[in-house]
Design a protein around this motif. Structure first.
Motif, mmCIF file in Angstrom:
data_model
loop_
_atom_site.group_PDB
_atom_site.id
_atom_site.type_symbol
_atom_site.label_atom_id
_atom_site.label_comp_id
_atom_site.label_asym_id
_atom_site.label_seq_id
_atom_site.Cartn_x
_atom_site.Cartn_y
_atom_site.Cartn_z
ATOM 1 N N VAL A 147 -5.892 1.167 6.408
ATOM 2 C CA VAL A 147 -6.763 1.306 5.239
ATOM 3 C C VAL A 147 -8.106 1.925 5.638
ATOM 4 O O VAL A 147 -8.633 2.814 4.959
ATOM 5 C CB VAL A 147 -6.972 -0.062 4.565
ATOM 6 N N GLU A 148 -8.649 1.474 6.749
ATOM 7 C CA GLU A 148 -9.956 1.978 7.194
ATOM 8 C C GLU A 148 -9.914 3.465 7.491
ATOM 9 O O GLU A 148 -10.861 4.200 7.186
ATOM 10 C CB GLU A 148 -10.417 1.211 8.432
ATOM 11 N N GLN A 149 -8.818 3.936 8.095
ATOM 12 C CA GLN A 149 -8.740 5.362 8.425
ATOM 13 C C GLN A 149 -8.201 6.214 7.277
ATOM 14 O O GLN A 149 -8.211 7.438 7.335
ATOM 15 C CB GLN A 149 -7.881 5.577 9.665
ATOM 16 N N GLY A 150 -7.704 5.549 6.204
ATOM 17 C CA GLY A 150 -7.243 6.280 5.032
ATOM 18 C C GLY A 150 -5.870 6.897 5.158
ATOM 19 O O GLY A 150 -5.516 7.823 4.399
ATOM 20 N N TRP A 151 -5.056 6.379 6.090
ATOM 21 C CA TRP A 151 -3.683 6.888 6.258
ATOM 22 C C TRP A 151 -2.847 5.833 6.957
ATOM 23 O O TRP A 151 -3.282 5.225 7.936
ATOM 24 C CB TRP A 151 -3.659 8.158 7.092
ATOM 25 N N ALA A 188 2.126 -2.708 -1.691
ATOM 26 C CA ALA A 188 2.023 -1.255 -1.912
ATOM 27 C C ALA A 188 0.997 -0.922 -2.975
ATOM 28 O O ALA A 188 0.279 0.088 -2.881
ATOM 29 C CB ALA A 188 3.391 -0.690 -2.298
ATOM 30 N N THR A 189 0.890 -1.757 -4.022
ATOM 31 C CA THR A 189 -0.081 -1.480 -5.088
ATOM 32 C C THR A 189 -1.515 -1.667 -4.606
ATOM 33 O O THR A 189 -2.433 -1.039 -5.129
ATOM 34 C CB THR A 189 0.149 -2.396 -6.302
ATOM 35 N N GLU A 190 -1.708 -2.529 -3.614
ATOM 36 C CA GLU A 190 -3.056 -2.800 -3.105
ATOM 37 C C GLU A 190 -3.556 -1.689 -2.193
ATOM 38 O O GLU A 190 -4.734 -1.321 -2.230
ATOM 39 C CB GLU A 190 -3.073 -4.128 -2.356
ATOM 40 N N VAL A 193 -2.110 4.631 2.028
ATOM 41 C CA VAL A 193 -1.086 3.913 2.793
ATOM 42 C C VAL A 193 0.134 3.685 1.910
ATOM 43 O O VAL A 193 0.017 3.168 0.800
ATOM 44 C CB VAL A 193 -1.617 2.555 3.300
ATOM 45 N N THR A 194 1.305 4.077 2.388
ATOM 46 C CA THR A 194 2.542 3.832 1.655
ATOM 47 C C THR A 194 3.295 2.667 2.288
ATOM 48 O O THR A 194 3.250 2.468 3.502
ATOM 49 C CB THR A 194 3.454 5.074 1.629
ATOM 50 N N VAL A 195 3.992 1.902 1.443
ATOM 51 C CA VAL A 195 4.747 0.736 1.901
ATOM 52 C C VAL A 195 6.084 0.741 1.174
ATOM 53 O O VAL A 195 6.128 0.648 -0.057
ATOM 54 C CB VAL A 195 3.994 -0.583 1.619
ATOM 55 N N ASN A 196 7.176 0.856 1.920
ATOM 56 C CA ASN A 196 8.505 0.954 1.328
ATOM 57 C C ASN A 196 9.514 0.094 2.080
ATOM 58 O O ASN A 196 9.264 -0.342 3.204
ATOM 59 C CB ASN A 196 8.992 2.410 1.353
ATOM 60 N N THR A 197 10.664 -0.109 1.438
ATOM 61 C CA THR A 197 11.746 -0.882 2.036
ATOM 62 C C THR A 197 13.011 -0.037 2.113
ATOM 63 O O THR A 197 13.339 0.692 1.180
ATOM 64 C CB THR A 197 12.050 -2.136 1.191
ATOM 65 N N LEU A 198 13.717 -0.155 3.238
ATOM 66 C CA LEU A 198 15.055 0.395 3.377
ATOM 67 C C LEU A 198 16.035 -0.771 3.414
ATOM 68 O O LEU A 198 15.983 -1.602 4.335
ATOM 69 C CB LEU A 198 15.186 1.222 4.653
ATOM 70 N N GLY A 252 6.199 1.661 -2.618
ATOM 71 C CA GLY A 252 6.595 0.513 -3.416
ATOM 72 C C GLY A 252 8.062 0.501 -3.783
ATOM 73 O O GLY A 252 8.473 -0.214 -4.698
ATOM 74 N N GLN A 253 8.883 1.269 -3.055
ATOM 75 C CA GLN A 253 10.292 1.425 -3.412
ATOM 76 C C GLN A 253 11.217 0.670 -2.447
ATOM 77 O O GLN A 253 10.909 0.509 -1.273
ATOM 78 C CB GLN A 253 10.677 2.900 -3.396
ATOM 79 N N THR A 254 12.373 0.246 -2.975
ATOM 80 C CA THR A 254 13.466 -0.255 -2.147
ATOM 81 C C THR A 254 14.582 0.769 -2.230
ATOM 82 O O THR A 254 15.164 0.983 -3.298
ATOM 83 C CB THR A 254 13.967 -1.626 -2.633
#
Length: 258
Positions: free
Chosen positions: A135-139, A177-179, A185-190, A245-247
């Protein structure tokens, strides 16, 4: 042009010393990332890192138990000081060692907690420790490895707590992911289907439920670590920057691993 390159990025893969985790580590390193290979034992972490290096990638082994918040905090702090900010986290560590997939009514109470500890708390520990730097570095990129068991129940296969813990962490990932999305930053699930480590059980046809899941596999082949690694590379590279935010179900064409 969309790029899959990860040059200059630092990636951490939990449970990266073998099987699917090793396939993920090799894929990320092959794209240019320096991969930190985590496992609960130093031997597996070192073996995984050696395999990545043998394939031409850069890797560092780091052994710690993700179910211990104290160990995670100490290890990630040391990584930050000695290697740098972790740009990519893949939460791959999963099934507790020695776990048995028993039906709910046959499972003693003391066997419930390990699934929750590793699949939910372990992943949350890692995200809580590493997301602030992203978050701090923006990526940043987070990929949570889950299972079709988190979406679909399989009568007779057991694994009630395994499936419940996977469903729980998938829900957490969507909220997280919404936060962090506005900060790059992206957050996903496989969610995986039948994988290589189940080959013997599938070929022996010892489990009617595994047989039924196999019959629903459109491609009629078992997933490999390389398959999962390729999907992780897409999500972690510039090519996957609009996905969060995807599965995503990775299972040979059978919905939710069935």
């Amino acid at each position: 042009m969309t790029s899959f390159a990860l040059d200059g990025r630092i990636a951490l893969v939990t449970g990266g010393g073998q099987n699917t985790g090793l396939g993920i580590a090799r894929a990320l390193a092959g794209a240019g990332a320096h991969v930190i290979v985590n496992d609960i034992t130093a031997e597996r972490a070192e073996a995984g890192a050696a395999a990545v290096r043998d394939a031409g990638g850069a890797a560092t082994p780091v052994a710690f138990d993700i179910t211990s918040y104290e160990e995670v905090s100490a290890a990630t702090k040391k990584i930050g000081e000695e290697i740098g900010v972790v740009d990519i986290l893949v939460n791959n560590a999963g099934l507790p060692a020695g776990a048995q997939m028993l039906p709910f009514l046959e499972t003693p109470r003391h066997e419930w907690n390990p699934y929750i500890d590793i699949n939910i708390f372990g992943s949350l520990h890692m995200m809580h420790a590493l997301l602030p730097g992203m978050v701090e570095q923006g990526w940043g990129r987070v990929v949570q490895i889950s299972s079709g068991s988190g979406s679909v129940a399989s009568r007779g296969l057991g694994g009630t707590f395994y499936g419940a813990s996977k469903a729980g962490i998938e829900g957490a990932v969507r909220h997280i992911a919404t936060e962090v999305g506005p900060m790059g930053v992206t957050v996903n699930t496989l969610a995986l289907g039948l994988m290589e480590k189940l080959r013997d059980a599938i070929e022996s046809k010892a489990s009617p439920m595994l047989n039924a899941i196999w019959e629903g596999n459109v491609m009629q082949r078992i997933g490999t670590g390389d398959d999962v690694g390729a999907a992780c590379l897409w999500l972690c590279s510039g090519a996957g920057e609009f996905v969060s935010g995807q599965t995503i179900h990775l299972n040979g064409g059978s919905y939710s691993g069935r």
